[in-house]
Design an enzyme around this catalytic site. Structure first.
Site, PDB file in Angstrom:
ATOM      1  N   ALA A 134      -2.795   3.899  -2.346  1.00 21.83           N
ATOM      2  CA  ALA A 134      -3.406   4.578  -1.191  1.00 21.83           C
ATOM      3  C   ALA A 134      -4.283   5.729  -1.674  1.00 21.83           C
ATOM      4  O   ALA A 134      -5.408   5.912  -1.193  1.00 21.83           O
ATOM      5  CB  ALA A 134      -2.330   5.086  -0.235  1.00 21.83           C
ATOM      6  N   LEU A 175       0.849  -1.190   0.000  1.00 19.52           N
ATOM      7  CA  LEU A 175       0.000   0.000   0.000  1.00 19.52           C
ATOM      8  C   LEU A 175       0.890   1.248   0.000  1.00 19.52           C
ATOM      9  O   LEU A 175       1.162   1.841   1.033  1.00 19.52           O
ATOM     10  CB  LEU A 175      -0.929  -0.015   1.214  1.00 19.52           C
ATOM     11  CG  LEU A 175      -2.122   0.926   1.177  1.00 19.52           C
ATOM     12  CD1 LEU A 175      -2.959   0.699  -0.069  1.00 19.52           C
ATOM     13  CD2 LEU A 175      -2.978   0.736   2.405  1.00 19.52           C
ATOM     14  N   HIS A 176       1.367   1.636  -1.177  1.00 22.06           N
ATOM     15  CA  HIS A 176       2.211   2.820  -1.313  1.00 22.06           C
ATOM     16  C   HIS A 176       1.355   3.979  -1.848  1.00 22.06           C
ATOM     17  O   HIS A 176       0.130   3.894  -1.850  1.00 22.06           O
ATOM     18  CB  HIS A 176       3.429   2.522  -2.203  1.00 22.06           C
ATOM     19  CG  HIS A 176       3.072   2.087  -3.580  1.00 22.06           C
ATOM     20  ND1 HIS A 176       2.807   2.982  -4.586  1.00 22.06           N
ATOM     21  CD2 HIS A 176       2.905   0.851  -4.122  1.00 22.06           C
ATOM     22  CE1 HIS A 176       2.496   2.317  -5.701  1.00 22.06           C
ATOM     23  NE2 HIS A 176       2.554   1.024  -5.442  1.00 22.06           N
ATOM     24  N   ALA A 177       1.973   5.043  -2.298  1.00 17.34           N
ATOM     25  CA  ALA A 177       1.268   6.289  -2.634  1.00 17.34           C
ATOM     26  C   ALA A 177       0.134   6.131  -3.652  1.00 17.34           C
ATOM     27  O   ALA A 177      -0.977   6.606  -3.404  1.00 17.34           O
ATOM     28  CB  ALA A 177       2.267   7.331  -3.130  1.00 17.34           C
TER      29      ALA A 177
END
Length: 77
Positions: A19, A14-16
């Site tokens: 997200a 769950l990175h930028a």
């Protein structure tokens, strides 16, 4: 209160980007949403909060919604 389990499907975790995509969906709901993972609670509508959880592929995050649209959380996730 409505609690929905969400399994991270992105191989990178769950990175930028994922997200932000998730938050765009959550912002459609008129309710407070908290994300719970490994003992941490964060505002689920905050990109920094979700990224700070450090959830990886296959991890399960609990989303807790409270408010008018709380029952719609499972439809969004």
């Amino acid at each position: 209160m409505n609690i929905v389990e969400y399994r991270v499907k992105e191989l990178e975790g769950l990175h930028a980007l994922p997200a932000t995509a998730l938050i765009e969906k959550l912002n459609k709901l008129d309710c407070e949403i908290t994300a719970s993972f490994n003992g941490s609670l964060v505002n689920a509508k905050s990109p920094f909060g979700l990224i700070a959880l450090g959830a990886k592929y296959g991890d399960t995050i609990n989303f807790i919604a409270e408010g008018i649209d709380e029952e719609m959380l499972s439809d969004i996730l």
